[in-house]
Motif scaffolding. Structure first.
Motif, PDB file in Angstrom:
ATOM      1  N   LYS A 192       0.815  -1.210   0.000  1.00 60.15           N
ATOM      2  CA  LYS A 192       0.000   0.000   0.000  1.00 60.15           C
ATOM      3  C   LYS A 192       0.854   1.267   0.000  1.00 60.15           C
ATOM      4  N   LEU A 193       2.147   1.096  -0.311  1.00 58.94           N
ATOM      5  CA  LEU A 193       3.072   2.234  -0.304  1.00 58.94           C
ATOM      6  C   LEU A 193       3.699   2.411  -1.686  1.00 58.94           C
ATOM      7  N   ILE A 194       4.054   3.639  -1.973  1.00 55.69           N
ATOM      8  CA  ILE A 194       4.796   3.957  -3.197  1.00 55.69           C
ATOM      9  C   ILE A 194       5.983   4.818  -2.810  1.00 55.69           C
ATOM     10  N   ASP A 195       6.905   4.981  -3.754  1.00 60.65           N
ATOM     11  CA  ASP A 195       8.079   5.844  -3.559  1.00 60.65           C
ATOM     12  C   ASP A 195       8.784   5.515  -2.242  1.00 60.65           C
ATOM     13  N   GLN A 196       9.138   4.220  -2.080  1.00 61.25           N
ATOM     14  CA  GLN A 196       9.759   3.795  -0.831  1.00 61.25           C
ATOM     15  C   GLN A 196      11.266   4.014  -0.851  1.00 61.25           C
ATOM     16  N   CYS A 197      11.830   4.222   0.398  1.00 59.37           N
ATOM     17  CA  CYS A 197      13.271   4.415   0.574  1.00 59.37           C
ATOM     18  C   CYS A 197      13.752   3.512   1.704  1.00 59.37           C
ATOM     19  N   ILE A 198      15.009   3.044   1.587  1.00 61.90           N
ATOM     20  CA  ILE A 198      15.602   2.219   2.641  1.00 61.90           C
ATOM     21  C   ILE A 198      17.015   2.709   2.923  1.00 61.90           C
ATOM     22  N   LEU A 199      17.529   2.289   4.081  1.00 59.05           N
ATOM     23  CA  LEU A 199      18.881   2.657   4.486  1.00 59.05           C
ATOM     24  C   LEU A 199      19.850   1.551   4.071  1.00 59.05           C
ATOM     25  N   GLU A 200      20.873   1.931   3.301  1.00 57.74           N
ATOM     26  CA  GLU A 200      21.915   0.990   2.879  1.00 57.74           C
ATOM     27  C   GLU A 200      23.267   1.667   2.982  1.00 57.74           C
ATOM     28  N   TYR A 201      24.147   1.065   3.795  1.00 56.16           N
ATOM     29  CA  TYR A 201      25.520   1.564   3.921  1.00 56.16           C
ATOM     30  C   TYR A 201      25.557   3.053   4.293  1.00 56.16           C
ATOM     31  N   GLY A 202      24.664   3.399   5.233  1.00 53.46           N
ATOM     32  CA  GLY A 202      24.669   4.781   5.729  1.00 53.46           C
ATOM     33  C   GLY A 202      23.954   5.775   4.840  1.00 53.46           C
ATOM     34  N   GLU A 203      23.372   5.322   3.719  1.00 57.26           N
ATOM     35  CA  GLU A 203      22.653   6.225   2.815  1.00 57.26           C
ATOM     36  C   GLU A 203      21.218   5.748   2.647  1.00 57.26           C
ATOM     37  N   ILE A 204      20.297   6.742   2.620  1.00 55.09           N
ATOM     38  CA  ILE A 204      18.897   6.439   2.345  1.00 55.09           C
ATOM     39  C   ILE A 204      18.694   6.569   0.840  1.00 55.09           C
ATOM     40  N   LYS A 205      18.243   5.474   0.204  1.00 53.49           N
ATOM     41  CA  LYS A 205      18.093   5.442  -1.252  1.00 53.49           C
ATOM     42  C   LYS A 205      16.671   5.011  -1.611  1.00 53.49           C
ATOM     43  N   ALA A 206      16.255   5.369  -2.824  1.00 50.23           N
ATOM     44  CA  ALA A 206      14.937   4.970  -3.318  1.00 50.23           C
ATOM     45  C   ALA A 206      14.987   3.538  -3.818  1.00 50.23           C
ATOM     46  N   LEU A 207      13.945   2.758  -3.520  1.00 48.31           N
ATOM     47  CA  LEU A 207      13.868   1.394  -4.021  1.00 48.31           C
ATOM     48  C   LEU A 207      13.706   1.391  -5.534  1.00 48.31           C
ATOM     49  N   ASP A 208      12.892   2.307  -6.036  1.00 45.09           N
ATOM     50  CA  ASP A 208      12.665   2.416  -7.480  1.00 45.09           C
ATOM     51  C   ASP A 208      13.242   3.762  -7.934  1.00 45.09           C
ATOM     52  N   ASP A 209      14.435   3.721  -8.473  1.00 42.30           N
ATOM     53  CA  ASP A 209      15.156   4.949  -8.823  1.00 42.30           C
ATOM     54  C   ASP A 209      14.680   5.474 -10.180  1.00 42.30           C
ATOM     55  N   LYS A 210      13.391   5.830 -10.231  1.00 42.28           N
ATOM     56  CA  LYS A 210      12.822   6.352 -11.473  1.00 42.28           C
ATOM     57  C   LYS A 210      11.870   7.495 -11.143  1.00 42.28           C
ATOM     58  N   GLY A 211      11.497   8.228 -12.165  1.00 42.77           N
ATOM     59  CA  GLY A 211      10.483   9.274 -12.030  1.00 42.77           C
ATOM     60  C   GLY A 211      10.832  10.295 -10.983  1.00 42.77           C
ATOM     61  N   ILE A 212       9.874  10.540 -10.099  1.00 40.78           N
ATOM     62  CA  ILE A 212      10.036  11.600  -9.112  1.00 40.78           C
ATOM     63  C   ILE A 212      11.090  11.255  -8.070  1.00 40.78           C
ATOM     64  N   MET A 213      11.434   9.969  -7.926  1.00 37.13           N
ATOM     65  CA  MET A 213      12.426   9.530  -6.945  1.00 37.13           C
ATOM     66  C   MET A 213      13.819   9.381  -7.544  1.00 37.13           C
ATOM     67  N   LYS A 214      13.954   9.767  -8.799  1.00 41.48           N
ATOM     68  CA  LYS A 214      15.225   9.555  -9.485  1.00 41.48           C
ATOM     69  C   LYS A 214      16.359  10.307  -8.794  1.00 41.48           C
ATOM     70  N   ASN A 215      17.476   9.550  -8.560  1.00 43.53           N
ATOM     71  CA  ASN A 215      18.698  10.115  -7.980  1.00 43.53           C
ATOM     72  C   ASN A 215      18.512  10.590  -6.541  1.00 43.53           C
ATOM     73  N   LEU A 216      17.449  10.136  -5.832  1.00 44.75           N
ATOM     74  CA  LEU A 216      17.285  10.524  -4.432  1.00 44.75           C
ATOM     75  C   LEU A 216      18.286   9.745  -3.580  1.00 44.75           C
ATOM     76  N   LYS A 217      19.201  10.460  -2.961  1.00 46.52           N
ATOM     77  CA  LYS A 217      20.186   9.872  -2.056  1.00 46.52           C
ATOM     78  C   LYS A 217      20.463  10.887  -0.960  1.00 46.52           C
ATOM     79  N   VAL A 218      20.460  10.377   0.297  1.00 50.06           N
ATOM     80  CA  VAL A 218      20.778  11.263   1.407  1.00 50.06           C
ATOM     81  C   VAL A 218      21.522  10.454   2.465  1.00 50.06           C
ATOM     82  N   ASN A 219      22.670  10.941   2.892  1.00 48.63           N
ATOM     83  CA  ASN A 219      23.468  10.284   3.921  1.00 48.63           C
ATOM     84  C   ASN A 219      22.947  10.685   5.290  1.00 48.63           C
ATOM     85  N   LEU A 220      22.882   9.726   6.192  1.00 53.70           N
ATOM     86  CA  LEU A 220      22.420  10.040   7.545  1.00 53.70           C
ATOM     87  C   LEU A 220      23.255  11.146   8.174  1.00 53.70           C
ATOM     88  N   ARG A 221      24.539  11.186   7.813  1.00 52.88           N
ATOM     89  CA  ARG A 221      25.418  12.213   8.391  1.00 52.88           C
ATOM     90  C   ARG A 221      25.018  13.617   7.920  1.00 52.88           C
TER      91      ARG A 221
END
Length: 760
Positions: A192-221
């Motif tokens: 029931k969710l879209i545009d999901q993000c997960i934490l990998e190696y200290g960075e939050i990334k989009a599961l589906d790197d397309k469309g409005i979520m393209k290139n979304l990356k943010v480091n916890l730091r």
């Protein structure tokens, strides 16, 4: 003209609506349009803000569980007193104890650590730790995500409020125990969710790197500095001091966050900003090339409507004030209103109303509440149409007033200035009286103040005497003024009763009364003159009736007499031909008299229409002289011309101007002395043509020259000549109807007619 004006008004308003509607449509559909990359950036930035807030709340939970969940945990060890987590909570709620500890900490605030003794350093470190934990507790105390933990409900999963349509789940570790901070929505239902993000190696990334979520990356730091700033401002207290350094704690928090999950609910709330961004992203074009073409079309339409409206406005201003029948400028009833007050009210309404509506429009422009946007746009359009119509009406009124030369008179400012001017003129006109009145008033006031002062200082008699003197002076002046005024009123009554020769001869003390006396005496002189003019007019009317009767009766009597002779002697009589000739001449004379009388009447009543055109006055004069040369030769009258050869053009009715010279030459033929000269002169300036006709009269000119231009007045008072006394009157009327001037003057036996006409 009225229907055309109304049509132009309607067209201007229609063009205003078209321009405004096109502009608003373009602003809504083309100017506010952004490419997909723009909305993707806005969406990702909004996503990052939500992530930072959720991570910050999880960090506050971490701090509470680490330091304050166990009430018996010793946070600050001291020589005499240990501070536990429970003590921190108690101190935080007790303002008196908090103030006591604060004063102790403050005593070390400006100390040099290296200059302190070992004991002082231990005390310094003791109070510094206390300050740090007090500040830390202040941060976590007011956070809603920590409330359930503080209440003792220390579950492994703490539910927080969803951030709009954004759902989240964060797992962090405190000691050896893992805790979960999850939104009130069951995050595990990932279908029931879209545009999901997960934490990998200290960075939050989009599961589906397309469309409005393209290139979304943010480091916890990346959240560290924002969290430190937020923590340092959350607890606004004096405890928040140099000891409140959260960098180490935040680093610990970030190191202990093991899982981060974010997602957008498919069942989104329409009013949420995230939903709006997604919708706008889906509707947005990849680029704005096509959009720019539409924007250019909107601009062209707006410019075309503005130019068309301006053209109609200029035509409307050119027509303003002119009436179809008279062709002259005139005022309307609306022009009696003060135009400057009008203008101020409209400007004030526009200056307040339009910005207010624009502010409302701007506040709702990018929201989902398009109904409000449409209502505000319609209201703004109605206000604009009303303002445009009011401005057009004011401009029309302004032009009419300019054409009628009454702009200043019909403004509030003009009325005020006129009133001030009249007041100043009155004061200047009666300067002496005004100055004396002001001086007398000031002196009287000072006199009374002194009298009151005397009475207050126990000198009552002096004060009373001064008051009596002032009253006597005022009464004397009033009595003198009233006496003079009554004398003037009596004199006015005598003049009103018919004694027009009565004069007010006395000298008056007040200048105002002197001027009133002079004015009344002048009224008497004016009335005497008016009565004289009235008697003269009555006499002239009597003479006019007499002259008309004589001129009509003479030929009519002759006709009747000779018709009687023909009846008695018969048509076969040898005198019949002579009688018929006389009857014919008298009939023609009677006909000419009647025609001249009718023409004179029409000229004086403005019934005759003049067909003005450009004519050569020199040629007209020469031709008219040629027509009368034979008649002048009968009386041996010699024409002396002083006329230039070059053409001189005037705007006049050629046929009626010919009649002017025909009447003048006919007058010369009847009354000029035989074997004399007739002078015809033409002189020109840049704007005027001066024509002079002079001759010597056969009879003495022993009367006023102006009387000759009256109807039925002739040069021979015996009225034995063939004239009817209308020629010069008709000529004068024709010249004046063509914006010219005609004057007659006499000098001995010299008779002179001067005509002035405007050059073309």
């Amino acid at each position: 003209m009225k229907k055309k004006r109304i049509l132009l008004h309607v067209m201007i308003l229609v063009l205003t609506v078209v321009c405004f509607g096109t502009g608003m449509y373009g602003a809504k559909h083309y100017w506010s349009v952004q490419p997909k990359t723009y909305y993707a950036h806005q969406f990702q930035e909004n996503y990052k803000v939500i992530m930072r807030e959720v991570v910050a709340s999880a960090g506050k939970q971490y701090l509470y569980r680490r330091d304050f969940a166990d009430d018996n945990k010793i946070l600050v060890k001291g020589e005499k007193e240990n501070i536990t987590a429970k003590d921190i909570k108690v101190i935080y709620r007790d303002e008196n104890r908090k103030e006591t500890y604060y004063n102790k900490i403050e005593s070390y605030s400006w100390s040099d650590y290296d200059s302190l003794s070992k004991k002082q350093k231990r005390r310094y470190e003791y109070w510094a730790k206390l300050a740090k934990y007090m500040t830390e507790y202040g941060i976590v105390y007011d956070d809603s995500s920590v409330k359930s933990i503080m209440a003792g409900n220390d579950e492994k999963s703490i539910k927080g409020k969803s951030q709009g349509n954004t759902q989240y789940s964060i797992t962090y570790k405190v000691g050896g125990t893992q805790y979960r901070y999850v939104s009130d929505f069951d995050y595990d239902k990932s279908d029931k969710l879209i545009d999901q993000c997960i934490l990998e190696y200290g960075e939050i990334k989009a599961l589906d790197d397309k469309g409005i979520m393209k290139n979304l990356k943010v480091n916890l730091r990346d959240f560290a500095s924002d969290m430190e700033e937020q923590y340092s401002t959350d607890y606004a207290s004096d405890w928040n001091s140099e000891w409140s350094d959260f960098s180490q704690d935040i680093e610990e928090i970030l190191n202990n966050i093991k899982v981060c999950n974010f997602g957008i609910s498919k069942n989104m709330t329409y009013d949420d900003y995230t939903h709006q961004l997604i919708e706008k992203y889906n509707d947005a074009p990849e680029n704005l090339f096509e959009n720019e073409r539409y924007k250019l079309m909107v601009i062209c339409i707006c410019i075309a409507t503005i130019i068309a409206a301006l053209a109609m406005f200029i035509i409307l201003m050119a027509w303003a004030g002119y009436r179809k029948k008279s062709g002259s400028a005139g005022l309307h009833k609306i022009d009696k209103l003060w135009i400057d007050l009008w203008l101020i009210l409209i400007l004030a309404a526009g200056a307040y109303g339009i910005p207010k509506m624009l502010d409302i429009l701007a506040s709702y422009w990018n929201t989902s509440n398009q109904l409000v946007v449409n209502i505000v746009m319609i209201a703004l359009g109605i206000i604009l149409v009303i303002l445009v119509e009011m401005v057009v009406l004011i401009c029309e009124s302004f032009v009419r007033r300019l054409k009628y030369k009454s702009l200043i008179k019909t403004t509030l400012l003009g009325k005020i200035c006129s009133g001030i001017k009249k007041a100043v003129s009155y004061i200047l006109l009666n300067t002496k009286t005004s100055i004396l009145t002001i001086v007398f008033g000031v002196v009287s006031l000072v006199w009374m103040l002194v009298a009151l002062k005397m009475a207050a200082n126990h000198k009552l008699i002096i004060g009373v005497i001064m008051t009596i003197v002032l009253v006597i002076a005022v009464v004397t002046i009033i009595v003198k003024f009233v006496c003079e005024y009554n004398k003037i009123a009596d004199g006015t009554k005598k003049i009103a009763d018919g004694n027009l020769d009565y004069k007010l001869e006395e000298e008056y003390f007040f200048k105002m009364n002197k001027k009133l006396k002079d004015g009344i005496n002048n009224i008497g002189d004016g009335l005497s003159k008016a009565v004289g003019e009235s008697l003269k007019n009555e006499r002239m009317k009597t003479e006019l009736i007499t002259n008309v009767s004589h001129d009509l009766k003479t030929p009519l009597t002759s006709i009747i007499n000779y018709v009687g002779l023909l009846k008695n002697e018969g048509v076969e009589s040898e005198n019949a031909e002579k009688y018929l000739d006389v009857i014919d001449k008298k009939s023609m004379r009677l006909k000419n008299l009647t025609e001249d009388l009718v023409e004179a009447s029409k000229l004086n009543s403005d019934v005759i229409t003049f067909n003005k055109e450009k004519i050569d006055i020199v040629q007209l004069i020469n031709q008219s002289i040629g027509e009368y040369e034979e008649k002048f030769d009968e009386k041996q009258l010699t024409i002396i011309k002083n006329i230039q050869e070059e053409p001189v053009y005037v705007m006049a009715d050629g046929r009626r101007t010919w009649r002017v010279f025909e009447n003048l030459y006919g007058n010369i033929y009847k009354y000029a002395m035989e074997s004399t000269r007739v002078y015809v002169d033409v002189k020109c300036t840049e704007e005027k043509v001066y024509i002079a006709v002079k001759n010597i009269s056969a009879t003495p000119l022993d009367f006023d020259a102006d009387e000759l231009m009256e109807r039925f007045v002739r040069g021979d008072k015996s009225r034995t000549t063939e004239g009817n006394g209308l020629g010069l009157s008709i000529a004068k009327s024709i010249v004046e109807r063509q914006d010219g001037e005609m004057k007659i003057s006499t000098d001995g036996d010299l008779f002179k007619v001067e005509i002035v006409m405007n050059k073309k």
